[in-house]
Design a protein around this motif. Structure first.
Motif, PDB file in Angstrom:
ATOM      1  N   CYS A  51      27.283  31.720  57.624  1.00  0.00           N
ATOM      2  CA  CYS A  51      27.695  31.209  56.317  1.00  0.00           C
ATOM      3  C   CYS A  51      28.097  29.735  56.404  1.00  0.00           C
ATOM      4  O   CYS A  51      28.368  29.206  57.481  1.00  0.00           O
ATOM      5  CB  CYS A  51      28.868  32.020  55.776  1.00  0.00           C
ATOM      6  SG  CYS A  51      28.403  33.678  55.232  1.00  0.00           S
ATOM      7  N   ALA A 108      31.141  38.590  53.442  1.00  0.00           N
ATOM      8  CA  ALA A 108      30.984  37.177  53.784  1.00  0.00           C
ATOM      9  C   ALA A 108      32.139  36.333  53.257  1.00  0.00           C
ATOM     10  O   ALA A 108      32.295  35.183  53.673  1.00  0.00           O
ATOM     11  CB  ALA A 108      29.665  36.641  53.228  1.00  0.00           C
ATOM     12  N   THR A 130      25.444  31.472  51.749  1.00  0.00           N
ATOM     13  CA  THR A 130      24.728  32.180  52.804  1.00  0.00           C
ATOM     14  C   THR A 130      23.239  32.156  52.497  1.00  0.00           C
ATOM     15  O   THR A 130      22.831  32.216  51.335  1.00  0.00           O
ATOM     16  CB  THR A 130      25.230  33.635  52.944  1.00  0.00           C
ATOM     17  OG1 THR A 130      24.618  34.249  54.079  1.00  0.00           O
ATOM     18  CG2 THR A 130      24.926  34.462  51.709  1.00  0.00           C
TER      19      THR A 130
END
Length: 347
Positions: free
Chosen positions: A107, A173, A226
């Motif tokens: 990320c 994430a 991402t």
């Protein structure tokens, strides 16, 4: 595990936990983003758990730990522990802060990422779980636009459900949770045997035990970026992994939501098929499709504006046409179980 430098008691607010497997190529960018955080380096530490990588992941972390302005530690998993949950647990056991913030090794973070979390906690100190926004990035083409549009819908639905305190989805994430709340619900114990679900199952458990304390972080500075799956096959593998959690939900809200979304899209596709046989149905099918498209624009417009991707609205019509067979195929594959992830076959 590398040694941790001494930290004055009470100075740490966040322990950033990252599970990594074969991420030597991605970690340098993530570590640069963490070094550029506006939150003072003394307020956070970073623990990266190496899930038996076969590349130079561990070496990258050890070398970076000598240079980063924040405390950075490598956590190595024992031979009998594998998978993201095992990695996060290993990192958590070495963590020292009251709040655990999670992101993924591939990320990208803005400089205000951690500061946005700190600001929310200052405003709402009773919070126990925070879901953050995630944006798919990639080449500007039709495939990426459709993926990003679908993903933005998931982010928006998750935020809306949290606003109504009926949580359904979040993304590993970009999320955070209070260490004490994690312990109170038994952590991953109820679903440790499942490879997926380190994010949503935990959200549901914390909401059930501490209702009203889960929040969505509605701050553009907190957006985590991402990369979109590069191919259709990679996309389907990812979505099947996500869909495999459906049968294991203990909360009714995500089950109802999944059935509603699938039912609405499949019904629309079935209507088109029926109209091809009975042309008199076309006005009804077109009216239903128009209502759904209008509703999607109404809902997704603000979401895409927040994410800085309002231009993706042009993809709504083709996505609506493609979504029924796509959602049905992914749902059925998810029910069957079994998928590939990080070079491993998972059941």
């Amino acid at each position: 595990m590398t040694a941790a430098p001494p930290v004055a008691k009470g100075s740490l607010l966040f322990s950033v936990l990252i599970a990594a497997r074969n991420e030597a190529g991605n970690l340098p960018q993530l570590l640069r983003d963490l070094a550029g955080q506006t939150l003072p380096a003394a307020r956070f530490e970073v623990l990266i758990a190496d899930d038996h990588s076969t590349d130079a992941t561990a070496a990258v972390i050890v070398a970076a730990a000598l240079e980063t302005p924040f405390a950075l530690r490598l956590v190595e998993l024992p031979a009998n522990a594998t998978g993201k949950k095992a990695a996060l647990l290993a990192a958590q056991q070495a963590a020292r802060a009251p709040w655990l913030v999670c992101t993924d090794a591939d990320c990208r973070l803005g400089p205000g990422w951690l500061a946005a979390y700190a600001a929310l906690l200052a405003r709402q100190p009773a919070t126990n779980f925070i879901s953050g926004p995630v944006l798919l990035t990639g080449p500007e083409n039709v495939f990426t636009t459709l993926m990003g549009l679908e993903f933005a819908g998931l982010v928006g639905v998750g935020a809306a459900c949290l606003a109504r305190q009926a949580p359904t989805m979040c993304n590993g994430a970009n999320l955070a949770y209070r260490r004490a709340a994690f312990a109170a619900v038994g952590g991953f114990a109820g679903h440790a045997h499942l490879a997926s679900g380190d994010d949503e199952f935990l959200l549901h458990a914390i909401h059930a035990q501490f209702p009203g304390t889960a929040r969505f972080l509605f701050d553009a500075a907190a957006i985590v970026r991402t990369a979109a799956p590069p191919t259709l096959r990679a996309l389907l593998r990812q979505r099947v992994r996500w869909a495999s959690k459906w049968a294991h939900y203990q909360s009714d809200a995500p089950r109802r939501l999944a059935l509603l979304v699938l039912g609405a899209n499949v019904a629309l596709g079935a209507g088109v098929g029926a109209a091809l046989v009975w042309p008199g149905l076309w006005p009804w099918v077109v009216a239903a499709a128009g209502l759904k498209l209008g509703g999607d624009v109404w809902f997704l417009g603000p979401v895409l504006g927040f994410l800085g991707r309002r231009r993706w609205l042009v993809g709504l019509l083709p996505l609506q046409l493609l979504y029924a067979p796509y959602a049905l195929a992914v749902g059925l594959a998810g029910r069957r179980g079994g998928y590939q992830w990080k070079g491993r076959a998972v059941r």
